[in-house]
Design an enzyme around this catalytic site. Structure first.
Site, PDB file in Angstrom:
ATOM      1  N   ARG A 110      44.775  40.082 -29.811  1.00 50.24           N
ATOM      2  CA  ARG A 110      45.293  38.865 -29.155  1.00 50.24           C
ATOM      3  C   ARG A 110      46.276  38.971 -28.120  1.00 50.24           C
ATOM      4  NH1 ARG A 110      46.593  33.199 -32.344  1.00 50.24           N
ATOM      5  NH2 ARG A 110      44.410  33.158 -32.401  1.00 50.24           N
ATOM      6  N   HIS A 137      38.384  32.220 -26.245  1.00 49.33           N
ATOM      7  CA  HIS A 137      38.419  32.441 -27.970  1.00 49.33           C
ATOM      8  C   HIS A 137      37.116  32.482 -28.406  1.00 49.33           C
ATOM      9  CE1 HIS A 137      40.598  32.655 -31.526  1.00 49.33           C
ATOM     10  NE2 HIS A 137      41.237  31.420 -31.308  1.00 49.33           N
ATOM     11  N   GLN A 140      36.644  31.855 -32.342  1.00 52.28           N
ATOM     12  CA  GLN A 140      36.867  30.510 -32.859  1.00 52.28           C
ATOM     13  C   GLN A 140      35.376  29.732 -32.793  1.00 52.28           C
ATOM     14  OE1 GLN A 140      39.849  28.999 -34.148  1.00 52.28           O
ATOM     15  NE2 GLN A 140      38.087  27.563 -34.655  1.00 52.28           N
ATOM     16  N   ASP A 228      42.122  20.081 -28.820  1.00 58.85           N
ATOM     17  CA  ASP A 228      43.048  21.155 -28.968  1.00 58.85           C
ATOM     18  C   ASP A 228      44.223  20.764 -28.522  1.00 58.85           C
ATOM     19  OD1 ASP A 228      44.075  23.848 -29.538  1.00 58.85           O
ATOM     20  OD2 ASP A 228      42.943  24.718 -27.753  1.00 58.85           O
ATOM     21  N   CYS A 267      40.521  23.474 -33.634  1.00 58.99           N
ATOM     22  CA  CYS A 267      40.867  24.979 -33.955  1.00 58.99           C
ATOM     23  C   CYS A 267      41.968  25.433 -34.765  1.00 58.99           C
ATOM     24  CB  CYS A 267      40.721  26.088 -32.926  1.00 58.99           C
ATOM     25  SG  CYS A 267      42.013  25.817 -31.593  1.00 58.99           S
ATOM     26  N   ARG A 295      36.475  30.700 -40.196  1.00 56.72           N
ATOM     27  CA  ARG A 295      36.965  31.874 -39.201  1.00 56.72           C
ATOM     28  C   ARG A 295      36.456  33.350 -40.075  1.00 56.72           C
ATOM     29  NH1 ARG A 295      40.709  31.422 -35.468  1.00 56.72           N
ATOM     30  NH2 ARG A 295      40.309  33.360 -34.856  1.00 56.72           N
TER      31      ARG A 295
HETATM   32  N1   CP Z   1      42.688  28.774 -34.144  1.00 55.02           N
HETATM   33  C1   CP Z   1      43.403  29.961 -34.109  1.00 55.02           C
HETATM   34  O1   CP Z   1      43.249  31.011 -33.617  1.00 55.02           O
HETATM   35  O2   CP Z   1      44.517  29.997 -35.180  1.00 55.02           O
HETATM   36  P1   CP Z   1      45.569  30.907 -35.134  1.00 55.02           P
HETATM   37  O3   CP Z   1      46.235  30.814 -33.715  1.00 55.02           O
HETATM   38  O4   CP Z   1      46.611  30.635 -36.176  1.00 55.02           O
HETATM   39  O5   CP Z   1      45.288  32.429 -35.445  1.00 55.02           O
HETATM   40  N1  NVA Z   2      44.493  26.888 -27.021  1.00 53.34           N
HETATM   41  C1  NVA Z   2      45.336  27.390 -28.074  1.00 53.34           C
HETATM   42  C2  NVA Z   2      44.316  27.960 -29.299  1.00 53.34           C
HETATM   43  C3  NVA Z   2      45.229  28.166 -30.212  1.00 53.34           C
HETATM   44  C4  NVA Z   2      44.425  28.893 -31.488  1.00 53.34           C
HETATM   45  C5  NVA Z   2      46.426  28.550 -27.426  1.00 53.34           C
HETATM   46  O1  NVA Z   2      45.790  29.069 -26.469  1.00 53.34           O
HETATM   47  O2  NVA Z   2      47.398  28.423 -27.892  1.00 53.34           O
END
Ligand code: CP
Ligand code: NVA
Length: 309
Positions: A110, A137, A140, A228, A267, A295
């Protein structure tokens, strides 16, 4: 050694292979129905293998679903934040890739910047999986599509409507549109549209994507409404974003404009009263906790694809 199979963007993976991953996700979920969460899958395909889970930003779902997924596949994982590692003190991602390729069998990252992810992949001799970047992402969206197929049937018959910020999650819905054949509507205020060439590229591959600024029109008769956060990790202008995006909150008015029994996706993490009302996310049309669970199943299928297992 042959080139490793990375999972960095849905745009890079052929439609037939994404279809196989989604089929595998459904199969994997059914196969362990009723199992205790920590029990290893009957076929235990990854006995003795280890996935590194590296986080430059916070995570709940990605962290726990990848860790439990590897355990259920018979393998293990090692989790570290970038601050625990020398990349937090300036070691290059290229050297990190070469070193980790000697220790573990795959890496989930990440990353703050998508370029960090691609540099890791270019220098790794093992598969790299995208656990979210500032750009996209993909894991997701595989879980989201699994959820829609469980609830709603054929993706090619569905219209999905994204409401709010045209962010990293929105990009992956754009990337998947041509691959799975759903119609996509995107409703963002001026200044918050999906960045880059993704929409044009997807249209070039046959995707049906409409951009409609007015959220009520965008949700009319749609089968799926997706929200989101208005402030993603790394965004620094929270007050301005909240003020600019509040007119794109998913609430009862938008859900009432959608098809009867339309599905609501998010998400998570969610901010009730900002991008979505509590009445919608906690209401009967919300599928967000199935989406979160999926997930796990979708990512196990992605890991198997990366390792040809
Ligand atoms: N949806 C998602 O990626 O959640 P987290 O940020 O908790 O991993
Ligand atoms: N768009 C959000 C998604 C989190 C899972 C972010 O990047 O923070």
């Amino acid at each position: 050694m042959s080139n490793p199979k990375h999972f960095l963007s849905l745009a890079d993976v052929p439609a037939s292979e994404l279809r196989s991953i989604l089929d595998e996700a459904h199969r994997i979920k059914k196969a362990r129905s009723g199992y205790p969460k920590g029990r290893i899958d009957a076929d235990a395909p990854f006995t003795g293998e280890t996935l590194a889970l590296i986080f430059e930003k916070s995570s709940t779902r990605t962290r726990f679903s990848f860790d439990m997924g590897m355990r259920q596949l018979g393998g293990s994982s090692i989790t570290a934040t970038s601050n625990d590692m020398q990349i937090g003190r300036g070691e290059t991602i290229e050297d990190t890739a070469k070193v980790l390729s000697r220790f573990v069998d795959g890496i989930m990252l990440r990353a703050n910047s998508h370029e960090t992810l691609t540099a890791l992949a270019h220098n790794a001799r093992i598969p790299v999986i995208n656990g979210l970047t500032d750009y996209n992402h993909p894991c997701q969206i595989m879980a989201d599509l699994e959820t829609l197929e469980e609830r709603g049937g054929a993706l090619s018959d569905m219209t999905l409507t994204w409401v709010g910020d045209g962010n990293n999650v929105a990009v992956s819905f754009v990337n998947a549109a041509a691959k799975f054949g759903y119609k996509l509507r995107i409703s963002c205020p001026d200044g918050y549209t999906v960045q880059g060439q993704g929409i044009e590229a997807a249209r070039g591959q046959g995707a049906s994507i409409e951009t409609i600024t007015d959220p009520l029109s965008a949700c009319k008769d749609t089968d799926v409404v997706i929200a989101d956060t208005f402030v993603s990790m790394g965004d620094t202008d929270a007050d301005k974003r909240l003020s600019d995006l509040m007119g794109h909150q998913v609430n009862d008015a938008l859900m009432n404009a959608a098809a009867k029994d339309a599905i609501f996706l998010h998400c998570l993490p969610a901010h009730r009263g900002e991008e979505v009302s509590a009445s919608v996310i906690d209401g009967p049309q919300s599928a967000v906790f199935d989406e979160a669970e999926n997930r796990l199943h979708a990512q196990k299928a992605i890991i198997r694809w990366c390792f040809n297992a």
